[in-house]
Scaffold this motif. Structure first.
Motif, short mmCIF file in Angstrom:
data_model
loop_
_atom_site.label_atom_id
_atom_site.label_comp_id
_atom_site.label_asym_id
_atom_site.label_seq_id
_atom_site.Cartn_x
_atom_site.Cartn_y
_atom_site.Cartn_z
N ASN A 89 0.82 -1.21 0.00
CA ASN A 89 0.00 0.00 0.00
C ASN A 89 0.85 1.25 0.00
OD1 ASN A 89 -2.34 -1.52 -0.02
ND2 ASN A 89 -2.53 -1.54 2.22
N ARG A 131 -0.38 -8.08 -9.05
CA ARG A 131 -1.73 -8.62 -9.15
C ARG A 131 -2.76 -7.52 -9.32
NH1 ARG A 131 -0.07 -12.41 -5.30
NH2 ARG A 131 -0.72 -11.08 -3.60
N ARG A 132 -2.46 -6.36 -8.73
CA ARG A 132 -3.40 -5.23 -8.83
C ARG A 132 -3.20 -4.47 -10.13
NH1 ARG A 132 -2.62 -2.43 -2.86
NH2 ARG A 132 -2.87 -4.33 -1.62
N PHE A 133 -2.34 -4.96 -11.01
CA PHE A 133 -2.07 -4.31 -12.30
C PHE A 133 -1.33 -2.99 -12.16
CE2 PHE A 133 -6.39 -6.29 -13.49
CZ PHE A 133 -5.79 -7.52 -13.72
N ARG A 175 -2.63 -0.45 -18.50
CA ARG A 175 -3.46 -1.37 -19.27
C ARG A 175 -4.05 -0.63 -20.46
NH1 ARG A 175 -7.86 -2.95 -15.43
NH2 ARG A 175 -8.24 -4.92 -16.49
N GLU A 211 -2.07 -17.19 -16.34
CA GLU A 211 -3.05 -16.41 -15.60
C GLU A 211 -4.37 -16.39 -16.36
OE1 GLU A 211 -2.72 -14.04 -12.66
OE2 GLU A 211 -1.36 -15.71 -12.30
N PRO A 212 -5.48 -16.40 -15.64
CA PRO A 212 -6.78 -16.26 -16.29
C PRO A 212 -6.77 -15.04 -17.21
CG PRO A 212 -7.06 -16.72 -13.96
CD PRO A 212 -5.59 -16.55 -14.19
N VAL A 242 -9.97 -4.79 -21.17
CA VAL A 242 -11.16 -4.99 -21.99
C VAL A 242 -12.37 -4.43 -21.25
CG1 VAL A 242 -12.73 -6.74 -22.91
CG2 VAL A 242 -10.26 -7.03 -23.18
#
Lengths: 255, 255
Positions: free
Chosen positions: B16, B57-59, B74, B201-202, B233
């Motif tokens: 954080n 993981r949080r991009f 992204r 990864e998914p 997306v």
DNA sequence: CAGTGGTCTAGACCACGGG
DNA sequence: CCGTGGTCTAGACCACTGG
């Protein structure tokens, strides 16, 4: 050890070995614990842990602190013109034990950024309904619905009996709710949502504007956050699909 | 140490702290390395690593072996009636350096499971086009398009010059391609795709049936897999949207 | 209570990237 | 070449779950 030494990624080999073994198990079945994996594959605990975490990322297993690791299942959650804008109803289609639970009900005025959605029929007041989507007692999703007081006066009274807004609007107000627009993306939930979902993992983020099929008037604004590891959202849109297919669809499934 | 000892989740506090600091940086900027984090927060390397992985993981960040950790972004990838069924075109809208690269071209017959999509106009042969979606030289997505030979004879010849199928169909065959149906979900990619995407990864899984806007004839079947950490997306559907808005949309963006 | 997964430490070797 | 992230080891304490 029985993994491919060439790539030297022990934890992936172990994960793959476990995954193929899990294919034969049923949903909810117990999967070897970290300690079991350590013994069987003769690896250190961090490596065994990495293997199981890999399977968790692939949605193959679900891990519960103090309890164990289990075969996971993602509840189907189809979205599209053939499906009503109703979480309760959609979850019911899958024949699973997923339910919507009423969390909060309050009232508010329309926020400036929401004016456009309701235009030109802007309600003075909105009923704000917070609901949790639950599977096996776990919260797997959270949604806020804002319903026009003008379209559904006294809606609050009906919510105690039944958590399905779609059903109440249909039976009590003669409104057939359909989607006017829907936005679907994957985002990291804000803190207050992350606390409810119990994860900061990127999650489904759904925003929809729902209208009365007959009049076209905006009735509900919805925003939901849904865990990707527990719910398999799928968006399907087809030019030929019409909401009128809805009754057939529901009928097919229930027979 | 400066984290909340009550929950004793050091790596989350560190994550954080780093995330709030990253807000001020630009895309692509270097983020403190694992070693830096170890020194600054006086924690072990696995813990520092866990913090940076949490941000991945949080991009928020992107990690490259042998190179470092960087502020991630992204690429927006909007899907809906207002946008053409063209990856090249959609990525171009964002003004980013995302491109489609031709990987394979071949021919095949229609598979049984695909007969329905093309019915009643079933082509004998299909042109099969594999393309990689690339950002900064990295493969972030992979798609297979199957185009009816009957509708676009000799399509292969045009692919060398331009990777946009949508554009070729428009300029060479007078076909305005629009989506008839689209399916969007998040799934774990099969092995042969995982190798291309370089992750298990998914990922986004898109399947679409695209038709000629004029005749309604099926022209293309598409299936794509896209990394969630590199591409955002978003699916947007609105009853009022019509593909005729397309030209306006493109015009707005290009001016 | 024993077993589980969650966290943390203090080291180590490796493959890769860029200067 | 050095620094990076990727992998791995061998321990440890904790909070939580369930019988």
């Amino acid at each position: 050890m029985v993994h491919d030494r060439l790539v030297s990624e022990t934890y992936l080999s172990v994960a793959n070995a476990l995954e193929s073994r899990i294919q034969d198990l049923d949903v909810g079945d117990r999967v070897p614990s970290e300690h079991d994996v350590v013994r069987e594959f003769e690896i250190s605990r961090p490596t065994a842990r990495a293997a199981l975490q890999e399977l968790e990322r692939r949605f193959v297993v679900r891990r519960v602190k103090g309890s164990g690791t289990f075969v996971n299942e993602r509840i189907p959650y189809p979205i599209g013109n053939r499906f009503p804008p109703s979480a309760s109803r959609t979850l019911g289609l899958s024949g699973r034990t997923a339910t919507m639970r009423l969390v909060t009900v309050s009232e508010t005025s329309l926020e400036p950024c929401e004016l456009d959605a309701f235009s030109p029929d802007r309600p003075q007041r909105l009923c704000v309904i917070g609901r949790a989507m639950e599977v096996d007692g776990d919260v797997v999703g959270f949604g806020i619905s804002k319903v026009s007081n003008a379209m559904a006066p006294g809606l609050r009274r009906h919510l105690d009996d039944i958590a399905s807004i779609w059903r109440i609007l249909s039976s009590q107000y003669g409104i057939t709710l359909i989607r006017r627009s829907i936005d679907v993306s994957i985002d990291t939930p804000p803190d207050h949502v992350a606390r409810i979902l119990d994860t900061r993992e990127p999650s489904w983020h759904l925003r929809s504007v729902n209208v009365d099929a007959t009049t076209g008037a905006v009735v509900e604004l919805g925003e939901s956050w849904i865990r990707t590891d527990r719910v398999a959202v799928s968006v399907h849109f087809d030019r030929d699909d019409r909401p009128s297919d809805l009754d057939d669809e529901l009928h097919e499934r229930s027979t």
